[in-house]
Design an enzyme around this catalytic site. Structure first.
Site, PDB file in Angstrom:
ATOM      1  N   GLY A  36      68.482  30.643 -21.239  1.00  0.00           N
ATOM      2  CA  GLY A  36      69.309  31.096 -22.512  1.00  0.00           C
ATOM      3  C   GLY A  36      70.350  31.686 -22.255  1.00  0.00           C
ATOM      4  N   CYS A 245      57.608   7.046 -43.143  1.00  0.00           N
ATOM      5  CA  CYS A 245      58.653   6.070 -42.620  1.00  0.00           C
ATOM      6  C   CYS A 245      58.278   4.779 -43.513  1.00  0.00           C
ATOM      7  CB  CYS A 245      58.939   6.020 -41.443  1.00  0.00           C
ATOM      8  SG  CYS A 245      59.919   4.807 -40.574  1.00  0.00           S
ATOM      9  N   CYS A 248      57.794   2.118 -40.349  1.00  0.00           N
ATOM     10  CA  CYS A 248      56.897   2.131 -39.072  1.00  0.00           C
ATOM     11  C   CYS A 248      55.633   2.949 -39.794  1.00  0.00           C
ATOM     12  CB  CYS A 248      57.385   2.657 -38.035  1.00  0.00           C
ATOM     13  SG  CYS A 248      57.696   4.445 -37.965  1.00  0.00           S
ATOM     14  N   CYS A 270      62.603   6.541 -40.159  1.00  0.00           N
ATOM     15  CA  CYS A 270      62.547   7.575 -38.797  1.00  0.00           C
ATOM     16  C   CYS A 270      64.193   7.720 -38.457  1.00  0.00           C
ATOM     17  CB  CYS A 270      61.878   6.945 -37.674  1.00  0.00           C
ATOM     18  SG  CYS A 270      60.146   7.142 -37.962  1.00  0.00           S
ATOM     19  N   CYS A 276      60.841   4.513 -33.722  1.00  0.00           N
ATOM     20  CA  CYS A 276      60.545   3.681 -34.853  1.00  0.00           C
ATOM     21  C   CYS A 276      60.383   2.323 -34.555  1.00  0.00           C
ATOM     22  CB  CYS A 276      61.713   3.549 -35.866  1.00  0.00           C
ATOM     23  SG  CYS A 276      61.042   3.169 -37.499  1.00  0.00           S
TER      24      CYS A 276
END
Lengths: 302, 261
Positions: A36, A245, A248, A270, A276
């Site tokens: 970080g 979605c 899909c 998606c 997808c």
């Protein structure tokens, strides 16, 4: 890596010269050693403008090898301009194989998303970062924010969250949602939606972040604890949608709203195009009784 | 005034600060005990603000020591403390009230966030509690708690100054540094603010160092005062004593030049 035959492009392998790659790798080693922490590095001029992924592209160039398979996504999609161009850039300058399948890639360079398919150990994901400093909009002085990181003084970021709740009734930050890495360092996860924040936590892949304009590199090593900041009475929540979605039928992925005509018609699909496509290939379809997407609305997490 | 303890809260000795050949503070020394208010008066350029910066760890003096009675180590030289400790002191045990509220407030966030910032810096993590405390402090400084979500810019000068005071007092500091807290306010607002400060100092047992060029502020708030001129302390003592019977020619001039309304 030794300097390679420039090949037909006239460029060194993966565009950058070897000394620059060494410099970036040194920065990366330090970044991985202190999860970080923002390591300054000598960001180079790249053949694309700042803000288009110069940081990510330099990190990718420094870590990529001849046997790597590269996937590049922008907003989750493999076929947006930025993704296509960066993928082609490395295909030309490094002659490496590229893919659109998350599972086949060894390096994934991304802007704004983490793929829905869980990453595996050994994979590297490279994030393009516009603003590496999570507190920059509250504290403009770099010397001061560096000191705050050094002394772990993170009260200021709470002020931002407090202000969110005060103005909107809930934490309204939906992307670039600040996280605490390894219980020590406050980090901007780049402008990924907060939907993707839980994927940062103890991810088996190595996550590298490059900010070209701001000249900073940082990293989250595999299996590192990453916690999204919140208040005790306003816990962290991810976005939710009240439909699946439209292609899909996935209920567990980040959905993009797509305008389908100029009479208010729209659908939700998606954002991760590979995810997808894999689902469609496996025969998954949206249920026929899916509520009319024109009437449905995105429900923000409250 | 709490005089039960023998340990001063702040002890300054032999403090000297030079800017090149110019000496801004010269061999200044004093002590402040818990609950005591000290006023530093003097004309512009007499070194008051430099002294305040030196004793509040913002500007390292060239010579001399500044010792503060820390909670865990007792009297300790603030310039020998580690930087994390010094910054911790600055946001818990100390408060800073600036002349211009814009220096002490964050203009981009609401009044409540301004007041509660220190609370969050020391680890408060419950939004409702933080907000409750912030609104309580706004009431204590006589601000309308319904304005908790307004931006500081929408408050008047006097109200901004109150906001700044609430923001500092929320962590219950033991010592507050104030640089001309009432300058730039009109007289009636000044009077109300001074009244408020006097009340808070008495209620909370607050010690304060107040820099001002306004003798009325010293008269109203301070038990003791110091008169500075050209970087040196020319006279110090109990406020009433210094103001009613000034010994040094400069103090006499200062007292006699106050316009009587």
């Amino acid at each position: 890596m030794k300097p390679d035959d420039p090949g037909p492009t006239g460029y060194n392998f993966a565009y950058l010269d070897e000394q620059t790659k060494r410099m970036i790798r040194r920065a990366l080693l330090k970044a991985v050693a202190i999860p970080g922490y923002q390591v300054p590095f000598g960001s180079r001029e790249m053949p694309l403008p700042f803000g288009w992924g110069t940081g990510g592209i330099q990190v990718t160039a420094a870590v990529i090898g001849k046997n790597d398979v590269l996937k590049v996504i922008d907003q989750g999609s493999d076929d947006t301009t930025n993704a296509v161009n960066i993928r082609r850039f490395f295909a030309r300058t490094a002659g490496i194989a590229t893919t659109e399948r998350t599972t086949d890639a060894t390096i994934i360079q991304t802007r704004h998303r983490i793929p829905e398919t869980p990453l595996a150990a050994g994979q590297i994901i490279v994030f393009q970062v516009p603003e590496p400093e999570p507190m920059r909009r509250l504290e403009a002085r770099e010397a001061e924010t560096r000191k705050m990181h050094a002394l772990e003084e993170y009260g200021l970021i709470r002020v931002k969250l407090y202000e969110d709740i005060t103005r909107h009734g809930h934490i309204a930050t939906t992307y670039d949602y600040p996280v605490m890495v390894n219980d020590r360092m406050l980090m901007a996860p780049s402008p990924i939606p907060k939907f993707d924040n839980p994927k940062l936590d103890r991810n088996p892949a190595l996550m590298l972040f490059g900010a070209g304009r701001e000249k900073r590199i940082y990293a989250v090593p595999p299996y590192t604890k990453v916690r999204s900041l919140d208040f005790d009475d306003h816990p962290f929540e991810i976005q939710k949608w009240n439909q699946c979605c439209a292609q899909c039928g996935a209920t567990d992925s980040f959905l993009d709203e797509v305008i389908t005509d100029d009479r208010g018609g729209r659908m939700f699909v998606c954002s991760d195009s590979d995810y997808c496509r894999q689902r469609l290939a496996a025969g998954q379809r949206a249920p026929a009784d899916q509520p009319d997407s024109a009437a449905a609305s995105v429900q923000a997490a409250t | 005034m709490n005089t039960e303890t023998d340990t001063p809260l702040l002890r300054v000795s032999g403090l000297t600060k030079r800017f090149g050949a110019h000496s801004a503070c010269c061999d200044v020394g004093f002590e402040i005990f818990p609950g005591e208010v000290l006023c530093i008066v003097g004309e512009s350029g007499s070194g008051k603000t430099t002294l305040l910066k030196c004793i509040s760890a913002q500007l390292q003096p060239d010579h001399g020591s500044v010792e503060f009675d820390t909670r865990d180590q007792g009297l300790a030289d603030i310039y020998r403390l580690s930087e994390p400790m010094r910054r911790m002191l600055a946001r818990t045990d100390w408060g800073f009230v600036f002349q211009n509220p814009r220096d002490g407030l964050r203009a981009g966030v609401s009044a409540g966030a301004n007041v509660a910032e220190r609370l969050m810096a020391v680890g408060a993590r419950h939004y409702a509690n933080i907000r409750h405390e912030a609104s309580g402090w706004m009431q204590k400084v006589e601000l309308d708690a319904r304005r908790i979500d307004d931006l500081p810019d929408t408050f008047s000068g006097g109200m901004q100054q109150r906001l700044q005071i609430a923001r500092n007092l929320i962590t219950r500091p033991r010592l507050v540094f104030m640089d001309e807290p009432t300058a730039g306010l009109d007289v009636s607002v000044q009077a109300r603010l001074l009244d408020l400060l006097r009340g808070l100092a008495a209620d909370l047992g607050l010690a304060a160092v107040i820099v001002t060029h306004d003798l009325a502020v010293a008269r109203l708030l301070a038990q003791r005062m110091m008169v500075m001129r050209g970087g040196s302390v020319v006279e110090s003592g109990l406020t009433d004593q210094v103001l009613d019977d000034p010994q040094h020619p400069y103090t006499q001039l200062l007292v006699s030049s106050v316009i009587q309304a």
